[in-house]
Design a protein around this motif. Structure first.
Motif, PDB file in Angstrom:
ATOM      1  N   SER A  18       4.728 -12.918  15.213  1.00 28.72           N
ATOM      2  CA  SER A  18       3.374 -13.458  15.377  1.00 28.72           C
ATOM      3  C   SER A  18       2.345 -12.583  14.652  1.00 28.72           C
ATOM      4  CB  SER A  18       3.013 -13.596  16.856  1.00 28.72           C
ATOM      5  OG  SER A  18       3.056 -12.336  17.492  1.00 28.72           O
ATOM      6  N   SER A  19       2.760 -11.379  14.307  1.00 31.66           N
ATOM      7  CA  SER A  19       1.982 -10.466  13.472  1.00 31.66           C
ATOM      8  C   SER A  19       2.970  -9.760  12.554  1.00 31.66           C
ATOM      9  CB  SER A  19       1.264  -9.432  14.340  1.00 31.66           C
ATOM     10  OG  SER A  19       0.800  -8.351  13.543  1.00 31.66           O
ATOM     11  N   LEU A  20       2.545  -9.439  11.363  1.00 34.70           N
ATOM     12  CA  LEU A  20       3.412  -8.700  10.441  1.00 34.70           C
ATOM     13  C   LEU A  20       3.210  -7.192  10.570  1.00 34.70           C
ATOM     14  CD1 LEU A  20       3.308 -10.939   7.244  1.00 34.70           C
ATOM     15  CD2 LEU A  20       4.962 -10.941   9.122  1.00 34.70           C
ATOM     16  N   GLY A  21       2.571  -6.781  11.658  1.00 28.56           N
ATOM     17  CA  GLY A  21       2.401  -5.354  11.946  1.00 28.56           C
ATOM     18  C   GLY A  21       1.745  -4.624  10.793  1.00 28.56           C
ATOM     19  N   SER A  22       2.346  -3.497  10.389  1.00 27.07           N
ATOM     20  CA  SER A  22       1.759  -2.683   9.318  1.00 27.07           C
ATOM     21  C   SER A  22       1.829  -3.360   7.956  1.00 27.07           C
ATOM     22  CB  SER A  22       2.448  -1.318   9.256  1.00 27.07           C
ATOM     23  OG  SER A  22       3.797  -1.462   8.885  1.00 27.07           O
ATOM     24  N   CYS A  23       2.533  -4.490   7.877  1.00 26.07           N
ATOM     25  CA  CYS A  23       2.614  -5.243   6.616  1.00 26.07           C
ATOM     26  C   CYS A  23       1.634  -6.415   6.560  1.00 26.07           C
ATOM     27  CB  CYS A  23       4.043  -5.740   6.399  1.00 26.07           C
ATOM     28  SG  CYS A  23       5.216  -4.401   6.047  1.00 26.07           S
ATOM     29  N   ASP A  77       0.810  -1.211   0.000  1.00 22.09           N
ATOM     30  CA  ASP A  77       0.000   0.000   0.000  1.00 22.09           C
ATOM     31  C   ASP A  77       0.849   1.269   0.000  1.00 22.09           C
ATOM     32  OD1 ASP A  77      -2.243  -1.570   0.010  1.00 22.09           O
ATOM     33  OD2 ASP A  77      -2.776  -1.167   2.092  1.00 22.09           O
ATOM     34  N   ASN A  78       1.973   1.228   0.737  1.00 22.18           N
ATOM     35  CA  ASN A  78       2.768   2.453   0.849  1.00 22.18           C
ATOM     36  C   ASN A  78       4.268   2.256   0.592  1.00 22.18           C
ATOM     37  OD1 ASN A  78       3.841   1.346   3.213  1.00 22.18           O
ATOM     38  ND2 ASN A  78       2.429   2.459   4.536  1.00 22.18           N
ATOM     39  N   GLY A  79       4.696   1.029   0.289  1.00 24.33           N
ATOM     40  CA  GLY A  79       6.101   0.770  -0.023  1.00 24.33           C
ATOM     41  C   GLY A  79       7.028   0.669   1.172  1.00 24.33           C
ATOM     42  N   SER A  80       6.499   0.817   2.387  1.00 21.82           N
ATOM     43  CA  SER A  80       7.352   0.732   3.570  1.00 21.82           C
ATOM     44  C   SER A  80       7.818  -0.710   3.785  1.00 21.82           C
ATOM     45  CB  SER A  80       6.618   1.244   4.807  1.00 21.82           C
ATOM     46  OG  SER A  80       5.519   0.402   5.109  1.00 21.82           O
ATOM     47  N   ARG A  81       8.894  -0.854   4.552  1.00 22.76           N
ATOM     48  CA  ARG A  81       9.463  -2.180   4.820  1.00 22.76           C
ATOM     49  C   ARG A  81       9.306  -2.509   6.292  1.00 22.76           C
ATOM     50  NH1 ARG A  81      14.411  -3.448   6.727  1.00 22.76           N
ATOM     51  NH2 ARG A  81      15.148  -1.348   6.338  1.00 22.76           N
ATOM     52  N   CYS A  82       8.881  -3.743   6.559  1.00 21.28           N
ATOM     53  CA  CYS A  82       8.814  -4.273   7.914  1.00 21.28           C
ATOM     54  C   CYS A  82       9.932  -5.297   8.035  1.00 21.28           C
ATOM     55  CB  CYS A  82       7.460  -4.936   8.159  1.00 21.28           C
ATOM     56  SG  CYS A  82       6.037  -3.842   7.890  1.00 21.28           S
ATOM     57  N   GLU A  83      10.622  -5.329   9.169  1.00 22.17           N
ATOM     58  CA  GLU A  83      11.789  -6.199   9.326  1.00 22.17           C
ATOM     59  C   GLU A  83      11.777  -6.875  10.697  1.00 22.17           C
ATOM     60  OE1 GLU A  83      15.955  -4.882   8.186  1.00 22.17           O
ATOM     61  OE2 GLU A  83      16.077  -4.808  10.383  1.00 22.17           O
ATOM     62  N   TRP A  84      12.184  -8.155  10.708  1.00 24.41           N
ATOM     63  CA  TRP A  84      12.263  -8.917  11.946  1.00 24.41           C
ATOM     64  C   TRP A  84      13.565  -9.692  12.009  1.00 24.41           C
ATOM     65  CZ3 TRP A  84       8.112  -8.476   8.838  1.00 24.41           C
ATOM     66  CH2 TRP A  84       6.982  -7.875   9.386  1.00 24.41           C
ATOM     67  N   ASN A 136      -2.021 -11.415   1.702  1.00 27.07           N
ATOM     68  CA  ASN A 136      -2.730 -12.371   2.550  1.00 27.07           C
ATOM     69  C   ASN A 136      -1.909 -12.907   3.713  1.00 27.07           C
ATOM     70  OD1 ASN A 136      -5.368 -12.587   1.444  1.00 27.07           O
ATOM     71  ND2 ASN A 136      -4.535 -13.727  -0.279  1.00 27.07           N
ATOM     72  N   ALA A 137      -0.665 -12.522   3.888  1.00 28.79           N
ATOM     73  CA  ALA A 137       0.170 -13.072   4.957  1.00 28.79           C
ATOM     74  C   ALA A 137      -0.016 -12.293   6.250  1.00 28.79           C
ATOM     75  CB  ALA A 137       1.637 -13.057   4.546  1.00 28.79           C
ATOM     76  N   ALA A 138      -0.027 -13.026   7.364  1.00 28.93           N
ATOM     77  CA  ALA A 138      -0.281 -12.387   8.661  1.00 28.93           C
ATOM     78  C   ALA A 138       0.790 -12.645   9.713  1.00 28.93           C
ATOM     79  CB  ALA A 138      -1.646 -12.834   9.192  1.00 28.93           C
ATOM     80  N   SER A 139       1.639 -13.660   9.530  1.00 23.00           N
ATOM     81  CA  SER A 139       2.704 -13.938  10.499  1.00 23.00           C
ATOM     82  C   SER A 139       3.795 -14.742   9.829  1.00 23.00           C
ATOM     83  CB  SER A 139       2.144 -14.690  11.721  1.00 23.00           C
ATOM     84  OG  SER A 139       1.595 -15.938  11.361  1.00 23.00           O
ATOM     85  N   ALA A 140       4.936 -14.839  10.513  1.00 31.24           N
ATOM     86  CA  ALA A 140       6.069 -15.581   9.955  1.00 31.24           C
ATOM     87  C   ALA A 140       6.974 -16.054  11.082  1.00 31.24           C
ATOM     88  CB  ALA A 140       6.864 -14.697   8.995  1.00 31.24           C
ATOM     89  N   LYS A 141       7.605 -17.211  10.864  1.00 28.84           N
ATOM     90  CA  LYS A 141       8.589 -17.670  11.853  1.00 28.84           C
ATOM     91  C   LYS A 141       9.697 -18.450  11.168  1.00 28.84           C
ATOM     92  CE  LYS A 141       6.342 -21.909  13.482  1.00 28.84           C
ATOM     93  NZ  LYS A 141       5.870 -22.599  14.674  1.00 28.84           N
ATOM     94  N   TRP A 142      10.835 -18.446  11.826  1.00 28.59           N
ATOM     95  CA  TRP A 142      11.998 -19.173  11.344  1.00 28.59           C
ATOM     96  C   TRP A 142      11.785 -20.656  11.539  1.00 28.59           C
ATOM     97  CZ3 TRP A 142      15.529 -16.377   8.787  1.00 28.59           C
ATOM     98  CH2 TRP A 142      15.556 -15.007   8.998  1.00 28.59           C
ATOM     99  N   ASN A 150      -1.284  -8.594   5.764  1.00 28.30           N
ATOM    100  CA  ASN A 150      -2.221  -8.629   4.633  1.00 28.30           C
ATOM    101  C   ASN A 150      -1.977  -7.506   3.623  1.00 28.30           C
ATOM    102  OD1 ASN A 150      -3.524 -10.927   5.662  1.00 28.30           O
ATOM    103  ND2 ASN A 150      -4.801  -9.663   6.962  1.00 28.30           N
ATOM    104  N   LYS A 151      -0.730  -7.031   3.558  1.00 24.05           N
ATOM    105  CA  LYS A 151      -0.360  -5.985   2.601  1.00 24.05           C
ATOM    106  C   LYS A 151       0.960  -6.315   1.917  1.00 24.05           C
ATOM    107  CE  LYS A 151      -2.781  -2.496   5.187  1.00 24.05           C
ATOM    108  NZ  LYS A 151      -2.727  -1.217   5.878  1.00 24.05           N
ATOM    109  N   ASN A 152       1.408  -7.563   2.044  1.00 27.49           N
ATOM    110  CA  ASN A 152       2.720  -7.960   1.526  1.00 27.49           C
ATOM    111  C   ASN A 152       2.722  -8.102   0.004  1.00 27.49           C
ATOM    112  OD1 ASN A 152       1.019 -10.330   2.305  1.00 27.49           O
ATOM    113  ND2 ASN A 152       2.638 -11.441   1.246  1.00 27.49           N
ATOM    114  N   TYR A 153       3.698  -7.448  -0.624  1.00 29.55           N
ATOM    115  CA  TYR A 153       3.883  -7.634  -2.067  1.00 29.55           C
ATOM    116  C   TYR A 153       5.305  -8.070  -2.401  1.00 29.55           C
ATOM    117  CZ  TYR A 153       6.468  -3.267  -2.807  1.00 29.55           C
ATOM    118  OH  TYR A 153       7.414  -2.289  -2.785  1.00 29.55           O
ATOM    119  N   LEU A 154       6.166  -8.100  -1.395  1.00 26.01           N
ATOM    120  CA  LEU A 154       7.548  -8.520  -1.569  1.00 26.01           C
ATOM    121  C   LEU A 154       8.028  -9.079  -0.241  1.00 26.01           C
ATOM    122  CD1 LEU A 154      10.211  -8.369  -3.317  1.00 26.01           C
ATOM    123  CD2 LEU A 154      10.550  -6.110  -2.344  1.00 26.01           C
ATOM    124  N   VAL A 155       8.700 -10.250  -0.279  1.00 19.29           N
ATOM    125  CA  VAL A 155       9.237 -10.865   0.934  1.00 19.29           C
ATOM    126  C   VAL A 155      10.671 -11.319   0.667  1.00 19.29           C
ATOM    127  CG1 VAL A 155       7.002 -11.611   1.876  1.00 19.29           C
ATOM    128  CG2 VAL A 155       8.228 -13.113   0.325  1.00 19.29           C
TER     129      VAL A 155
END
Length: 145
Positions: free
Chosen positions: A63-68, A51-58, A135-141, A70-75
């Protein structure tokens, strides 16, 4: 400066400019670092907000992708080499629920070059078979999957 360049390389590689090596499979994954999946390793997992091109990083699990969410277009998986913990499981639901998609170390996937990726693990779980983009909402190693 190196980190900024790595992200730019990952972004360019996934939006279809064909500058960097892409695999020959239908998913069109790219490894912007070349042959070694750990050449760009900085220990992070990154998601870009469509939606805005910002990057979220972990560095750890998300357990949540925060502002990303259900807005992921690149991982991108820039994780360090480790036994059983250098792949990313990208989940359909929050708190690691539902179906998931696996991202190998050193790889980047983008909606532009891999438009048909689906949550293809966890048959029968919520989100199974749905497109991963937006459609992504969480991620884990995890280990290889």
């Amino acid at each position: 400066m190196r980190r900024v360049l790595l992200y730019l390389v990952a972004l360019i590689a996934t939006v279809g400019f064909g500058v960097f090596g892409t695999s020959t499979n239908a998913s069109a994954a790219s490894n912007p670092c070349g042959g070694s999946p750990y050449a760009c390793a900085d220990g992070t997992f990154n998601v870009w907000n469509g939606d805005n091109g910002s990057r979220c990083e972990w560095v750890g699990n998300a357990s949540s992708l925060g502002s990303c969410t259900n807005k992921n277009y690149l991982v991108a998986n820039f994780g360090y080499r480790c036994s059983g913990c250098d792949w990313i499981r990208l989940y359909w639901g929050a708190s690691y629920t539902g179906a998931y998609f696996c991202i190998p170390p050193g790889y980047t996937y983008g909606q532009g070059t891999s438009p048909n990726l689906t949550f293809n693990r966890g048959s029968g779980l919520s989100g199974y078979g749905q497109n991963i983009w937006y459609n992504a909402a969480s991620a884990k190693w995890s280990g290889a999957c």
